[in-house]
Design a protein around this motif. Sequence first.
Motif, PDB file in Angstrom:
ATOM      1  N   ALA A 209       0.840  -1.203   0.000  1.00  0.00           N
ATOM      2  CA  ALA A 209       0.000   0.000   0.000  1.00  0.00           C
ATOM      3  C   ALA A 209       0.875   1.254   0.000  1.00  0.00           C
ATOM      4  O   ALA A 209       0.590   2.219  -0.735  1.00  0.00           O
ATOM      5  CB  ALA A 209      -0.929  -0.010   1.206  1.00  0.00           C
ATOM      6  N   LEU A 210       1.941   1.265   0.801  1.00  0.00           N
ATOM      7  CA  LEU A 210       2.844   2.412   0.817  1.00  0.00           C
ATOM      8  C   LEU A 210       3.563   2.579  -0.525  1.00  0.00           C
ATOM      9  O   LEU A 210       3.746   3.704  -1.001  1.00  0.00           O
ATOM     10  CB  LEU A 210       3.850   2.281   1.956  1.00  0.00           C
TER      11      LEU A 210
ATOM     12  N   LEU B 137       1.020   4.121  -2.951  1.00  0.00           N
ATOM     13  CA  LEU B 137       0.805   5.539  -2.690  1.00  0.00           C
ATOM     14  C   LEU B 137       2.011   6.372  -3.119  1.00  0.00           C
ATOM     15  O   LEU B 137       1.862   7.461  -3.686  1.00  0.00           O
ATOM     16  CB  LEU B 137       0.514   5.759  -1.205  1.00  0.00           C
ATOM     17  N   TYR B 138       3.211   5.878  -2.878  1.00  0.00           N
ATOM     18  CA  TYR B 138       4.410   6.592  -3.302  1.00  0.00           C
ATOM     19  C   TYR B 138       4.451   6.735  -4.816  1.00  0.00           C
ATOM     20  O   TYR B 138       4.753   7.808  -5.336  1.00  0.00           O
ATOM     21  CB  TYR B 138       5.663   5.864  -2.802  1.00  0.00           C
TER      22      TYR B 138
ATOM     23  N   PHE C  54       1.702   9.377  -5.967  1.00  0.00           N
ATOM     24  CA  PHE C  54       1.748  10.782  -5.588  1.00  0.00           C
ATOM     25  C   PHE C  54       3.144  11.396  -5.553  1.00  0.00           C
ATOM     26  O   PHE C  54       3.305  12.580  -5.806  1.00  0.00           O
ATOM     27  CB  PHE C  54       1.095  10.968  -4.207  1.00  0.00           C
TER      28      PHE C  54
END
Length: 105
Positions: free
Chosen positions: A19-20, A23-24, A27
């Motif tokens: 998930a991280l 997201l990285y 964005f």
Amino acid sequence: MAWSTFLGVVVGAYAVYYALNLLYDLFFSRKQKAAADSGVHYNLNELMGEEEQPVEVGGEPEEAPAVAFLAERKLATEPALRVEGQGIPLDEFLKDAKSYSSSIF
């Protein structure tokens, strides 16, 4: 610690990690914008006028390649394995396999 707790922690850690990363990438990563001139663009109207002209081939065909082809064809007609009935002779096959693989091992 029970196996269910251990597996839950491992699966949860993988879920948080991915998930991280997602997201990285969405964005914070720098996006490389493609140049407007990249790629090949064709105009169909220009291509319609371009036709390849036929090429005349002169001279007599050579006879040597045909003779070589016939010689290769005669050699290729022999089967690689002798087939007797509906199968191959197993003893002969194993003997050949051992002799071919003796240089490997």
